[in-house]
Design a protein around this motif. Structure first.
Motif, mmCIF file in Angstrom:
data_model
loop_
_atom_site.group_PDB
_atom_site.id
_atom_site.type_symbol
_atom_site.label_atom_id
_atom_site.label_comp_id
_atom_site.label_asym_id
_atom_site.label_seq_id
_atom_site.Cartn_x
_atom_site.Cartn_y
_atom_site.Cartn_z
ATOM 1 N N VAL A 59 0.840 -1.202 0.000
ATOM 2 C CA VAL A 59 0.000 0.000 0.000
ATOM 3 C C VAL A 59 0.873 1.248 0.000
ATOM 4 N N LEU A 60 1.923 1.254 0.798
ATOM 5 C CA LEU A 60 2.831 2.408 0.823
ATOM 6 C C LEU A 60 3.434 2.651 -0.556
ATOM 7 N N ASP A 61 3.842 1.576 -1.232
ATOM 8 C CA ASP A 61 4.397 1.700 -2.585
ATOM 9 C C ASP A 61 3.352 2.216 -3.567
ATOM 10 N N LEU A 62 2.140 1.703 -3.450
ATOM 11 C CA LEU A 62 1.057 2.113 -4.339
ATOM 12 C C LEU A 62 0.763 3.602 -4.190
ATOM 13 N N VAL A 63 0.623 4.057 -2.960
ATOM 14 C CA VAL A 63 0.304 5.466 -2.708
ATOM 15 C C VAL A 63 1.494 6.356 -3.057
ATOM 16 N N ALA A 64 2.709 5.897 -2.810
ATOM 17 C CA ALA A 64 3.889 6.699 -3.145
ATOM 18 C C ALA A 64 4.000 6.929 -4.646
ATOM 19 N N GLY A 65 3.422 6.046 -5.446
ATOM 20 C CA GLY A 65 3.492 6.182 -6.889
ATOM 21 C C GLY A 65 2.395 7.051 -7.493
ATOM 22 N N LEU A 66 1.579 7.672 -6.667
ATOM 23 C CA LEU A 66 0.476 8.486 -7.188
ATOM 24 C C LEU A 66 0.948 9.649 -8.045
ATOM 25 N N GLY A 67 2.100 10.198 -7.741
ATOM 26 C CA GLY A 67 2.596 11.345 -8.487
ATOM 27 C C GLY A 67 2.787 11.077 -9.964
ATOM 28 N N SER A 68 2.999 9.825 -10.323
ATOM 29 C CA SER A 68 3.214 9.483 -11.727
ATOM 30 C C SER A 68 1.935 9.011 -12.412
ATOM 31 N N ARG A 69 0.818 9.005 -11.676
ATOM 32 C CA ARG A 69 -0.454 8.566 -12.244
ATOM 33 C C ARG A 69 -1.340 9.765 -12.568
ATOM 34 N N PRO A 70 -2.202 9.617 -13.564
ATOM 35 C CA PRO A 70 -3.154 10.689 -13.863
ATOM 36 C C PRO A 70 -4.099 10.906 -12.679
ATOM 37 N N LEU A 71 -4.548 12.125 -12.504
ATOM 38 C CA LEU A 71 -5.411 12.481 -11.387
ATOM 39 C C LEU A 71 -6.682 11.641 -11.340
ATOM 40 N N ASP A 72 -7.221 11.290 -12.490
ATOM 41 C CA ASP A 72 -8.465 10.520 -12.488
ATOM 42 C C ASP A 72 -8.290 9.090 -11.978
#
Length: 65
Positions: free
Chosen positions: A26-39
């Motif tokens: 989960v920490l890895d998933l959330v940490a990668g949000l910056g590279s994902r589209p906002l939607d």
């Protein structure tokens, strides 16, 4: 609310591993949000919440816990 959130991606900090695979994923998933589209952010948070909820609901492997 007087508390200001600390955003790891903005501060450059990487969360330390917990040693619990489901939590670390989960920490890895959330940490990668910056590279994902906002939607895609809401879906990521929903997945993170469900995973953390399951981790809390599961009995601990350590009988002393």
């Amino acid at each position: 609310m007087s508390e200001e959130p600390v955003v790891a991606a903005v501060s450059g900090e990487v969360p330390a591993p917990t040693g619990i695979a489901s939590i670390d994923s989960v920490l890895d998933l959330v940490a990668g949000l910056g590279s994902r589209p906002l939607d895609e952010h809401a879906e990521v948070f929903e997945t993170a919440h469900a995973t953390l909820r399951r981790a809390l609901d599961e009995p601990a492997d350590d009988p002393s816990a």
